[in-house]
Write a protein that holds these residues in place. Structure first.
Motif, PDB file in Angstrom:
ATOM      1  N   LEU A   1       0.832  -1.200   0.000  1.00 20.41           N
ATOM      2  CA  LEU A   1       0.000   0.000   0.000  1.00 20.41           C
ATOM      3  C   LEU A   1       0.871   1.256   0.000  1.00 20.41           C
ATOM      4  CD1 LEU A   1      -2.785   1.367   0.224  1.00 20.41           C
ATOM      5  CD2 LEU A   1      -2.564   1.137   2.717  1.00 20.41           C
ATOM      6  N   GLY A   2       1.904   1.275   0.824  1.00 19.65           N
ATOM      7  CA  GLY A   2       2.795   2.422   0.892  1.00 19.65           C
ATOM      8  C   GLY A   2       3.491   2.704  -0.430  1.00 19.65           C
ATOM      9  N   VAL A   3       3.953   1.659  -1.097  1.00 18.91           N
ATOM     10  CA  VAL A   3       4.628   1.832  -2.389  1.00 18.91           C
ATOM     11  C   VAL A   3       3.662   2.371  -3.437  1.00 18.91           C
ATOM     12  CG1 VAL A   3       5.714   0.578  -4.305  1.00 18.91           C
ATOM     13  CG2 VAL A   3       6.462   0.147  -1.977  1.00 18.91           C
ATOM     14  N   VAL A   4       2.453   1.852  -3.458  1.00 22.23           N
ATOM     15  CA  VAL A   4       1.465   2.321  -4.434  1.00 22.23           C
ATOM     16  C   VAL A   4       1.145   3.801  -4.192  1.00 22.23           C
ATOM     17  CG1 VAL A   4      -0.971   2.100  -5.138  1.00 22.23           C
ATOM     18  CG2 VAL A   4       0.467   0.062  -4.906  1.00 22.23           C
ATOM     19  N   ILE A   5       0.941   4.186  -2.936  1.00 21.86           N
ATOM     20  CA  ILE A   5       0.628   5.585  -2.619  1.00 21.86           C
ATOM     21  C   ILE A   5       1.793   6.492  -3.005  1.00 21.86           C
ATOM     22  CG2 ILE A   5       0.199   7.214  -0.731  1.00 21.86           C
ATOM     23  CD1 ILE A   5      -1.357   4.938   0.671  1.00 21.86           C
ATOM     24  N   ALA A   6       3.019   6.109  -2.627  1.00 27.10           N
ATOM     25  CA  ALA A   6       4.191   6.939  -2.936  1.00 27.10           C
ATOM     26  C   ALA A   6       4.408   7.047  -4.446  1.00 27.10           C
ATOM     27  CB  ALA A   6       5.440   6.383  -2.251  1.00 27.10           C
ATOM     28  N   CYS A   7       4.274   5.944  -5.161  1.00 28.92           N
ATOM     29  CA  CYS A   7       4.454   5.983  -6.626  1.00 28.92           C
ATOM     30  C   CYS A   7       3.387   6.842  -7.289  1.00 28.92           C
ATOM     31  CB  CYS A   7       4.431   4.575  -7.204  1.00 28.92           C
ATOM     32  SG  CYS A   7       5.965   3.683  -6.959  1.00 28.92           S
ATOM     33  N   ALA A   8       2.164   6.765  -6.798  1.00 27.10           N
ATOM     34  CA  ALA A   8       1.110   7.627  -7.341  1.00 27.10           C
ATOM     35  C   ALA A   8       1.478   9.089  -7.113  1.00 27.10           C
ATOM     36  CB  ALA A   8      -0.235   7.303  -6.694  1.00 27.10           C
ATOM     37  N   GLY A   9       1.997   9.396  -5.929  1.00 24.48           N
ATOM     38  CA  GLY A   9       2.427  10.756  -5.638  1.00 24.48           C
ATOM     39  C   GLY A   9       3.548  11.226  -6.546  1.00 24.48           C
TER      40      GLY A   9
ATOM     41  N   THR B   1       2.768  17.181 -13.586  1.00 21.56           N
ATOM     42  CA  THR B   1       1.834  18.293 -13.479  1.00 21.56           C
ATOM     43  C   THR B   1       2.553  19.632 -13.605  1.00 21.56           C
ATOM     44  OG1 THR B   1       0.023  19.232 -12.183  1.00 21.56           O
ATOM     45  CG2 THR B   1       1.946  18.481 -10.954  1.00 21.56           C
ATOM     46  N   GLN B   2       1.806  20.615 -14.055  1.00 26.06           N
ATOM     47  CA  GLN B   2       2.285  21.995 -14.085  1.00 26.06           C
ATOM     48  C   GLN B   2       1.535  22.825 -13.041  1.00 26.06           C
ATOM     49  OE1 GLN B   2       4.807  23.019 -15.994  1.00 26.06           O
ATOM     50  NE2 GLN B   2       5.009  21.048 -17.006  1.00 26.06           N
ATOM     51  N   ASN B   3       0.545  22.226 -12.403  1.00 25.55           N
ATOM     52  CA  ASN B   3      -0.307  22.896 -11.440  1.00 25.55           C
ATOM     53  C   ASN B   3       0.289  22.767 -10.040  1.00 25.55           C
ATOM     54  OD1 ASN B   3      -2.414  23.055  -9.373  1.00 25.55           O
ATOM     55  ND2 ASN B   3      -3.846  23.250 -11.080  1.00 25.55           N
ATOM     56  N   ILE B   4       0.460  23.873  -9.333  1.00 25.58           N
ATOM     57  CA  ILE B   4       1.087  23.859  -8.012  1.00 25.58           C
ATOM     58  C   ILE B   4       0.264  23.052  -7.007  1.00 25.58           C
ATOM     59  CG2 ILE B   4       0.045  26.047  -7.283  1.00 25.58           C
ATOM     60  CD1 ILE B   4       3.537  24.817  -6.302  1.00 25.58           C
ATOM     61  N   HIS B   5      -1.053  23.109  -7.093  1.00 25.88           N
ATOM     62  CA  HIS B   5      -1.897  22.376  -6.154  1.00 25.88           C
ATOM     63  C   HIS B   5      -1.794  20.867  -6.377  1.00 25.88           C
ATOM     64  CE1 HIS B   5      -3.428  26.123  -4.654  1.00 25.88           C
ATOM     65  NE2 HIS B   5      -3.789  26.491  -5.882  1.00 25.88           N
ATOM     66  N   MET B   6      -1.741  20.468  -7.631  1.00 23.34           N
ATOM     67  CA  MET B   6      -1.553  19.044  -7.935  1.00 23.34           C
ATOM     68  C   MET B   6      -0.158  18.581  -7.497  1.00 23.34           C
ATOM     69  SD  MET B   6      -4.262  17.652  -9.025  1.00 23.34           S
ATOM     70  CE  MET B   6      -3.651  16.130  -9.686  1.00 23.34           C
ATOM     71  N   ALA B   7       0.834  19.438  -7.695  1.00 29.89           N
ATOM     72  CA  ALA B   7       2.193  19.094  -7.254  1.00 29.89           C
ATOM     73  C   ALA B   7       2.237  18.915  -5.743  1.00 29.89           C
ATOM     74  CB  ALA B   7       3.182  20.175  -7.691  1.00 29.89           C
ATOM     75  N   LEU B   8       1.570  19.785  -5.014  1.00 23.54           N
ATOM     76  CA  LEU B   8       1.519  19.650  -3.555  1.00 23.54           C
ATOM     77  C   LEU B   8       0.775  18.374  -3.149  1.00 23.54           C
ATOM     78  CD1 LEU B   8       0.892  23.339  -2.456  1.00 23.54           C
ATOM     79  CD2 LEU B   8       2.972  21.988  -2.144  1.00 23.54           C
TER      80      LEU B   8
END
Length: 194
Positions: free
Chosen positions: A26-34, A41-48
């Motif tokens: 689960l941790g690897v999937v979440i981190a990789c998605a992040g 992304t070019q969007n600051i909110h998506m980057a955050l």
């Protein structure tokens, strides 16, 4: 840190409830998605949001490694194993800081940031192949109990929170970690340059 630090407690509960293997996956999937969100992304909110997911996923690594070490290794080498784990993590962070920073300066940072996603995919495969939950007894022959509910975990947590020794241990840990962490993050490079 804003996602990583507060997640230590829920991650601990999750590891105790579902086992090290599922928690790591689960941790690897979440981190990789992040990482994928942050890199694309070019969007600051998506980057955050991507950075928050990276912190959430990374929170599983250390706690789960402690759990695995406590179950599979004899108690007499637990501290050595944790020292090795912490040292390896710091070396990896140092190398990543140096080489990824260099790569970002010579090529497109979006492409460079995909590298951690590839590492995450490799880790996912390695966890599937090699990490197993321990049933029965640990390396010292003590029975490994499985927690049955979040309510029971909350009761255990409340019992731990009522122990003055645990607060003292937490305070000492914070006072040992915080000054070095703040110094390194805020002033290490200017300090070394001067």
């Amino acid at each position: 840190y804003f996602a990583y630090a507060p997640m230590q407690l829920p991650v601990g509960v999750t590891v105790d409830r579902f086992g090290a293997r599922r928690a790591l996956l689960l941790g690897v999937v979440i981190a990789c998605a992040g990482v994928l969100i942050f890199a694309n992304t070019q969007n600051i909110h998506m980057a955050l949001a991507g950075r928050v997911l990276i912190g959430l996923g990374a929170a599983f690594g250390y706690v789960t490694a402690l759990k695995i070490a406590s179950l599979w290794l004899p108690r007499k080498i637990f501290a050595t194993a944790i020292g090795f784990l912490t040292g390896a993590g710091m070396l990896a962070a140092s190398a990543t800081d140096k080489y990824l920073t260099h790569l970002v300066s010579v090529t497109n940072f979006h492409d460079v940031l995909l590298f951690p996603a590839y590492i995450g995919a490799g880790l996912f495969i390695l966890i599937l192949l090699f990490v197993r939950n321990k049933k029965g007894a640990n390396a010292d022959g003590q029975l490994v109990s499985s927690t049955t509910s979040y309510l029971e975990l909350c009761r255990q947590l409340w019992g731990i929170m009522k122990m003055p020794q645990m607060w003292l241990i937490g305070l000492v840990g914070a006072l040992l970690y915080l000054p070095s962490s703040v110094f390194v993050d805020a002033w290490a490079i200017p300090f070394l340059k001067s």
